[in-house]
Write a protein that holds these residues in place. Structure first.
Motif, short mmCIF file in Angstrom:
data_model
loop_
_atom_site.label_atom_id
_atom_site.label_comp_id
_atom_site.label_asym_id
_atom_site.label_seq_id
_atom_site.Cartn_x
_atom_site.Cartn_y
_atom_site.Cartn_z
N VAL A 97 36.52 41.49 49.07
CA VAL A 97 36.05 40.73 47.92
C VAL A 97 36.26 41.60 46.69
N VAL A 98 36.98 41.07 45.71
CA VAL A 98 37.32 41.81 44.50
C VAL A 98 36.10 41.84 43.58
N LYS A 99 35.69 43.05 43.20
CA LYS A 99 34.48 43.20 42.40
C LYS A 99 34.71 43.71 40.99
N GLN A 100 35.93 44.16 40.68
CA GLN A 100 36.22 44.74 39.38
C GLN A 100 37.56 44.27 38.85
N ALA A 101 37.62 44.03 37.54
CA ALA A 101 38.88 43.63 36.91
C ALA A 101 39.76 44.86 36.71
N GLY A 102 41.06 44.62 36.67
CA GLY A 102 42.01 45.69 36.42
C GLY A 102 43.24 45.53 37.30
N VAL A 103 44.15 46.47 37.18
CA VAL A 103 45.37 46.49 37.99
C VAL A 103 45.20 47.63 38.99
N LEU A 104 45.39 47.32 40.26
CA LEU A 104 45.20 48.33 41.29
C LEU A 104 46.35 48.25 42.29
N GLY A 105 46.99 49.38 42.49
CA GLY A 105 48.04 49.46 43.49
C GLY A 105 47.43 49.76 44.86
N TYR A 106 48.13 49.39 45.89
CA TYR A 106 47.71 49.72 47.25
C TYR A 106 48.95 49.95 48.11
N PHE A 107 48.74 50.53 49.29
CA PHE A 107 49.86 50.87 50.16
C PHE A 107 49.38 50.89 51.61
N CYS A 108 50.32 51.07 52.51
CA CYS A 108 50.01 51.22 53.94
C CYS A 108 50.06 52.72 54.24
N ARG A 109 48.97 53.28 54.77
CA ARG A 109 48.95 54.71 55.10
C ARG A 109 49.97 55.06 56.18
N VAL A 110 50.24 54.13 57.09
CA VAL A 110 51.19 54.36 58.18
C VAL A 110 52.63 54.31 57.66
N HIS A 111 52.87 53.43 56.69
CA HIS A 111 54.21 53.23 56.12
C HIS A 111 54.09 53.26 54.59
N PRO A 112 54.03 54.45 53.99
CA PRO A 112 53.77 54.58 52.54
C PRO A 112 54.76 53.86 51.63
N MET B 194 55.49 50.82 51.97
CA MET B 194 54.92 49.47 51.81
C MET B 194 53.88 49.53 50.70
N THR B 195 54.14 48.84 49.60
CA THR B 195 53.21 48.88 48.48
C THR B 195 52.93 47.47 47.97
N GLY B 196 51.81 47.34 47.30
CA GLY B 196 51.42 46.07 46.69
C GLY B 196 50.59 46.33 45.45
N THR B 197 50.36 45.28 44.68
CA THR B 197 49.59 45.37 43.45
C THR B 197 48.63 44.19 43.36
N LEU B 198 47.36 44.48 43.00
CA LEU B 198 46.38 43.44 42.71
C LEU B 198 46.16 43.44 41.20
N ASN B 199 46.37 42.30 40.57
CA ASN B 199 46.07 42.10 39.15
C ASN B 199 44.81 41.25 39.09
N VAL B 200 43.69 41.88 38.74
CA VAL B 200 42.40 41.19 38.80
C VAL B 200 41.86 40.96 37.39
N ASN B 201 41.57 39.70 37.08
CA ASN B 201 41.01 39.30 35.79
C ASN B 201 39.53 38.98 35.94
N GLU B 202 38.80 39.03 34.84
CA GLU B 202 37.41 38.59 34.85
C GLU B 202 37.38 37.10 35.21
#
Length: 108
Positions: free
Chosen positions: A82-97, A99-107
């Motif tokens: 559950v997204v609790k904060q606005a902002g841009v946050l990158g993420y990745f797979c620790r097993v396969h670095p 593999m990346t993604g981005t969450l763009n979260v607005n209020e």
């Protein structure tokens, strides 16, 4: 008088249903397939749920670049956040670095 009582009750029920759905947020699904997050970039609002579904044959993670969360996603499994904060946050797979993604979260 009885008909108006039902009308008021109907209005109250509709209003309560609207408030409940507004607080619940949406669920946004990110599928993991062929060693990639699909879609790699998603837009969400505070209160929404991101659900990763691992359709690959191997384990993955969805790990925030800033260390805020780390979800284990076994082959055929799923995880939710559950997204609790606005902002841009990158993420990745620790097993396969790679593999990346981005969450763009607005209020809300």
């Amino acid at each position: 008088m009885r008909a108006s009582g039902f009308s008021v009750l109907s209005f109250v029920l509709v209003a309560l249903a609207h408030v409940a759905s507004a607080k619940a947020g949406e669920t946004i699904v990110v599928k993991i397939t062929d060693l990639a997050f699909v879609p790699a970039e998603v837009s969400a609002r505070v209160g929404d749920t991101i659900e990763w579904v691992n359709a690959d044959f191997i384990d993955h993670t969805a790990t925030a670049s800033n260390g805020a969360w780390d979800l284990a996603l076994p082959a055929g499994g799923r995880g939710r956040l559950v997204v609790k904060q606005a902002g841009v946050l990158g993420y990745f797979c620790r097993v396969h670095p790679n593999m990346t993604g981005t969450l763009n979260v607005n209020e809300k």
